[in-house]
Design an enzyme around this catalytic site. Structure first.
Site, PDB file in Angstrom:
ATOM      1  N   GLY A  71       0.828  -1.212   0.000  1.00 30.19           N
ATOM      2  CA  GLY A  71       0.000   0.000   0.000  1.00 30.19           C
ATOM      3  C   GLY A  71       0.852   1.248   0.000  1.00 30.19           C
ATOM      4  N   ASP A  74       0.047  -8.465   2.307  1.00 28.70           N
ATOM      5  CA  ASP A  74      -0.947  -7.545   1.753  1.00 28.70           C
ATOM      6  C   ASP A  74      -1.976  -8.347   0.950  1.00 28.70           C
ATOM      7  OD1 ASP A  74      -0.655  -4.160   0.803  1.00 28.70           O
ATOM      8  OD2 ASP A  74      -2.286  -5.479   0.131  1.00 28.70           O
ATOM      9  N   PHE A  94      -0.164  -1.779   8.988  1.00 26.92           N
ATOM     10  CA  PHE A  94      -0.844  -0.748   8.187  1.00 26.92           C
ATOM     11  C   PHE A  94      -2.166  -1.256   7.628  1.00 26.92           C
ATOM     12  CE2 PHE A  94       2.418   2.396   7.907  1.00 26.92           C
ATOM     13  CZ  PHE A  94       3.645   1.757   7.779  1.00 26.92           C
ATOM     14  N   SER A 142      -4.667   7.115  13.690  1.00 24.90           N
ATOM     15  CA  SER A 142      -5.081   8.242  12.854  1.00 24.90           C
ATOM     16  C   SER A 142      -5.537   9.420  13.690  1.00 24.90           C
ATOM     17  CB  SER A 142      -6.234   7.780  11.962  1.00 24.90           C
ATOM     18  OG  SER A 142      -6.918   8.868  11.424  1.00 24.90           O
ATOM     19  N   TYR A 196     -14.651   4.646   9.988  1.00 28.64           N
ATOM     20  CA  TYR A 196     -13.188   4.492   9.874  1.00 28.64           C
ATOM     21  C   TYR A 196     -12.517   4.970  11.157  1.00 28.64           C
ATOM     22  CZ  TYR A 196      -8.427   5.877   9.057  1.00 28.64           C
ATOM     23  OH  TYR A 196      -7.078   6.059   9.207  1.00 28.64           O
ATOM     24  N   LYS A 247     -10.323   2.980  14.409  1.00 25.71           N
ATOM     25  CA  LYS A 247      -9.013   3.351  14.958  1.00 25.71           C
ATOM     26  C   LYS A 247      -9.099   3.582  16.477  1.00 25.71           C
ATOM     27  CE  LYS A 247      -6.697   3.061  11.153  1.00 25.71           C
ATOM     28  NZ  LYS A 247      -5.730   1.965  10.954  1.00 25.71           N
ATOM     29  N   TYR A 277      -1.500   9.224  12.533  1.00 23.01           N
ATOM     30  CA  TYR A 277      -1.132   9.977  11.324  1.00 23.01           C
ATOM     31  C   TYR A 277      -2.113  11.112  11.114  1.00 23.01           C
ATOM     32  CZ  TYR A 277       0.713   5.311  10.131  1.00 23.01           C
ATOM     33  OH  TYR A 277       1.314   4.081  10.140  1.00 23.01           O
ATOM     34  N   ASN A 302      -9.837   8.704  -2.897  1.00 22.89           N
ATOM     35  CA  ASN A 302     -10.760   9.626  -2.226  1.00 22.89           C
ATOM     36  C   ASN A 302     -10.036  10.807  -1.599  1.00 22.89           C
ATOM     37  OD1 ASN A 302     -13.393   8.185  -2.354  1.00 22.89           O
ATOM     38  ND2 ASN A 302     -12.243   6.585  -1.312  1.00 22.89           N
ATOM     39  N   ARG A 329     -18.917  17.020   2.929  1.00 21.44           N
ATOM     40  CA  ARG A 329     -18.851  15.551   2.857  1.00 21.44           C
ATOM     41  C   ARG A 329     -19.142  14.979   4.236  1.00 21.44           C
ATOM     42  NH1 ARG A 329     -13.241  12.615   1.218  1.00 21.44           N
ATOM     43  NH2 ARG A 329     -12.620  13.500   3.238  1.00 21.44           N
ATOM     44  N   GLY A 357     -18.889  13.022   7.551  1.00 21.38           N
ATOM     45  CA  GLY A 357     -17.726  12.410   8.212  1.00 21.38           C
ATOM     46  C   GLY A 357     -16.551  13.353   8.328  1.00 21.38           C
ATOM     47  N   ASP A 358     -16.576  14.473   7.588  1.00 21.13           N
ATOM     48  CA  ASP A 358     -15.426  15.395   7.671  1.00 21.13           C
ATOM     49  C   ASP A 358     -15.431  16.174   8.979  1.00 21.13           C
ATOM     50  OD1 ASP A 358     -15.200  16.310   4.153  1.00 21.13           O
ATOM     51  OD2 ASP A 358     -14.010  14.932   5.357  1.00 21.13           O
TER      52      ASP A 358
HETATM   53  C1  WQD Z   1      -8.953  16.088   3.265  1.00 20.63           C
HETATM   54  C2  WQD Z   1      -9.791  17.319   3.009  1.00 20.63           C
HETATM   55  C3  WQD Z   1     -12.079  16.878   2.390  1.00 20.63           C
HETATM   56  C4  WQD Z   1     -11.325  15.163  -1.547  1.00 20.63           C
HETATM   57  C5  WQD Z   1      -7.483  11.346   5.979  1.00 20.63           C
HETATM   58  C6  WQD Z   1      -7.307   9.914   5.644  1.00 20.63           C
HETATM   59  C7  WQD Z   1      -7.499   9.043   6.835  1.00 20.63           C
HETATM   60  C8  WQD Z   1      -6.775   9.587   8.029  1.00 20.63           C
HETATM   61  C9  WQD Z   1      -7.227  10.995   8.293  1.00 20.63           C
HETATM   62  C10 WQD Z   1      -4.589   8.594   8.261  1.00 20.63           C
HETATM   63  C11 WQD Z   1     -11.211  17.182   3.593  1.00 20.63           C
HETATM   64  C12 WQD Z   1     -11.326  17.605   1.278  1.00 20.63           C
HETATM   65  C13 WQD Z   1     -11.098  15.721  -0.296  1.00 20.63           C
HETATM   66  C14 WQD Z   1     -12.009  15.924  -2.536  1.00 20.63           C
HETATM   67  C15 WQD Z   1     -12.206  17.738  -0.997  1.00 20.63           C
HETATM   68  N1  WQD Z   1      -5.364   9.572   7.859  1.00 20.63           N
HETATM   69  N2  WQD Z   1     -11.542  16.985  -0.039  1.00 20.63           N
HETATM   70  N3  WQD Z   1     -12.424  17.188  -2.226  1.00 20.63           N
HETATM   71  O1  WQD Z   1     -10.799  12.992   5.287  1.00 20.63           O
HETATM   72  O2  WQD Z   1      -8.846  14.227   6.344  1.00 20.63           O
HETATM   73  O3  WQD Z   1      -8.846  11.667   6.103  1.00 20.63           O
HETATM   74  O4  WQD Z   1      -6.846  11.738   7.148  1.00 20.63           O
HETATM   75  O5  WQD Z   1      -4.894   7.580   8.781  1.00 20.63           O
HETATM   76  O6  WQD Z   1      -6.960   7.781   6.488  1.00 20.63           O
HETATM   77  O7  WQD Z   1      -8.270   9.558   4.674  1.00 20.63           O
HETATM   78  O8  WQD Z   1      -8.535  13.156   4.137  1.00 20.63           O
HETATM   79  O9  WQD Z   1      -7.813  13.687   1.847  1.00 20.63           O
HETATM   80  O10 WQD Z   1     -10.097  12.598   2.196  1.00 20.63           O
HETATM   81  O11 WQD Z   1      -9.755  14.967   2.861  1.00 20.63           O
HETATM   82  O12 WQD Z   1     -12.599  18.871  -0.731  1.00 20.63           O
HETATM   83  O13 WQD Z   1     -12.253  15.465  -3.688  1.00 20.63           O
HETATM   84  O14 WQD Z   1      -9.962  17.484   1.604  1.00 20.63           O
HETATM   85  O15 WQD Z   1     -13.397  17.395   2.518  1.00 20.63           O
HETATM   86  O16 WQD Z   1     -11.600  18.448   4.101  1.00 20.63           O
HETATM   87  P1  WQD Z   1      -9.346  13.095   5.524  1.00 20.63           P
HETATM   88  P2  WQD Z   1      -9.052  13.539   2.671  1.00 20.63           P
END
Ligand code: WQD
Length: 342
Positions: A12, A33, A83, A127, A152, A156, A180, A201, A298, A300-301
């Site tokens: 990964g 993996d 991981f 995370s 998710y 964690k 992270y 994503n 989105r 969950g953000d």
């Molecule tokens: C970041 C920002 C979105 C895509 C990540 C990892 C998760 C964990 C936590 C390690 C957000 C915005 C995204 C798009 C957008 N890390 N966005 N348009 O959600 O913070 O989670 O960090 O374990 O594994 O996934 O990361 O990159 O998805 O989003 O506006 O097309 O970018 O809304 O604000 P996230 P992300």
């Protein structure tokens, strides 16, 4: 005596970059993996960069028998970096059972079986999402955990609790939980990088895929948040800085028998960058104009989360060498190379 490390999720994104760093620092490495969201071709890239051929065991760790058969085939391991997990915040909201089954059962199987094969060190890929919408910023390792905003993130939080509870009945193993923040970017050679089998994503690969034309346009998920420019704020950490923190965590456990049995360390660079600022950095560094629109939020953000990285610096002697510009430069060069080879 060379220490042998099992890296689960080794094909990964973070796993492959961590394997490069481990090899560079003299560890012997074996990968496990399932290839559900990764391609074994990355092992060719690792060999090209390091000169070492790493073996991957194709296994679904959530299947206990398959996990045991894999460990039987490997034999002795000194440590494990775990991981292997599904990691998309958005996808976990749509497919909770897939996330709970995979992320939790894989960890339980591994932790239950690993001591029988000599593992003394277990590094857990946690995370910043365990903080939920934190009540203070920047977050330290003592910041109280709020309600997980996605399945998710909850996997964690549960994963960390499993380790805390297990450590009370097994003092043979030592654990480091690495929280992270937002890993991004690619190895400077552009030989390896983020290469998901499934649709990306995360923000940075979505940016580079849009810029190279794989996507006609990208959406900024909301600019009506209570932040300086209305978009979400995150702490983007270059994947090679993140990788090196794993190597330093292993060396810390090996060199410090008096280390706490369970240690928790934030891995971010201590700077908050908004989505709009990340896009501006990409356009500045690459000269590419990005085609994006502002869309709805989105599910969950979280609004904003970024690290206080003091403990990683003090405990591990770690410091970030790269910033958002280096992330965008390496991510873009990787995207161009990946696309030219496909
Ligand atoms: C970041 C920002 C979105 C895509 C990540 C990892 C998760 C964990 C936590 C390690 C957000 C915005 C995204 C798009 C957008 N890390 N966005 N348009 O959600 O913070 O989670 O960090 O374990 O594994 O996934 O990361 O990159 O998805 O989003 O506006 O097309 O970018 O809304 O604000 P996230 P992300």
């Amino acid at each position: 005596m060379q220490k042998k490390i099992l890296v689960t999720g080794g094909c990964g994104y973070i796993g492959s970059h961590t394997i490069v760093d481990l090899l560079d620092y003299g560890f012997e490495v074996v990968s496990a993996d399932s290839l559900f969201n990764a391609d074994e071709k990355v092992l060719d890239g690792i060999e090209q960069i390091t000169g070492h051929r790493v073996v991957n065991h194709k296994v679904d760790l959530a299947d206990r028998n398959a996990c045991q058969d894999m460990l039987d085939a490997i034999g002795h391991v000194d440590g494990i970096i775990h991981f292997a997990a599904f990691k998309s915040v958005g996808e976990s909201v749509e497919k909770p059972l897939m996330y709970y089954n995979n992320n939790i059962n894989a960890q339980i199987n591994l932790m239950d079986l690993a001591p029988r094969y000599g593992a003394k060190f277990f590094i857990f890929s946690s995370s910043c999402s365990v903080y939920g919408n934190p009540e203070e910023l920047p977050v330290t390792e003592q910041t109280p955990l709020q309600k997980a905003e996605s399945p998710y993130a909850f996997t964690k939080q549960i994963g960390e609790q499993i380790i805390q509870d297990y450590s009370k009945v097994n003092d043979d193993m030592k654990f480091v939980l690495l929280r992270y923040f937002n890993p991004a970017g690619a190895h400077e050679s552009a030989i390896i990088g983020e290469n998901p089998i499934n649709i990306a994503n995360n923000l940075v690969p979505v940016i580079t895929e849009t810029a190279i034309g794989k996507r006609p346009q990208m959406t900024v998920f909301g600019d009506d948040y209570p932040t300086r420019d209305g978009s979400n704020i995150r702490d983007y950490i270059h994947v090679m800085d993140l990788a090196h923190a794993h190597t330093l965590s292993l060396k810390y456990l090996i060199d410090h028998p008096d280390a706490p049995q369970v240690d928790i360390i934030n891995l971010g660079i201590g700077e908050g960058v908004s989505v709009k600022e990340a896009i501006e950095a990409f356009e500045k560094v690459t000269g590419q104009k990005l085609n994006y629109v502002i869309g709805g939020r989105r599910p969950g953000d979280v609004i904003a989360v970024y690290a206080d990285a003091t403990k990683a610096m003090k405990t591990l002697g770690w410091k970030p060498d790269r910033d958002i510009d280096a992330i965008m430069d390496t991510a873009w060069r990787w995207e161009q190379r990946r696309t030219s080879q496909s």
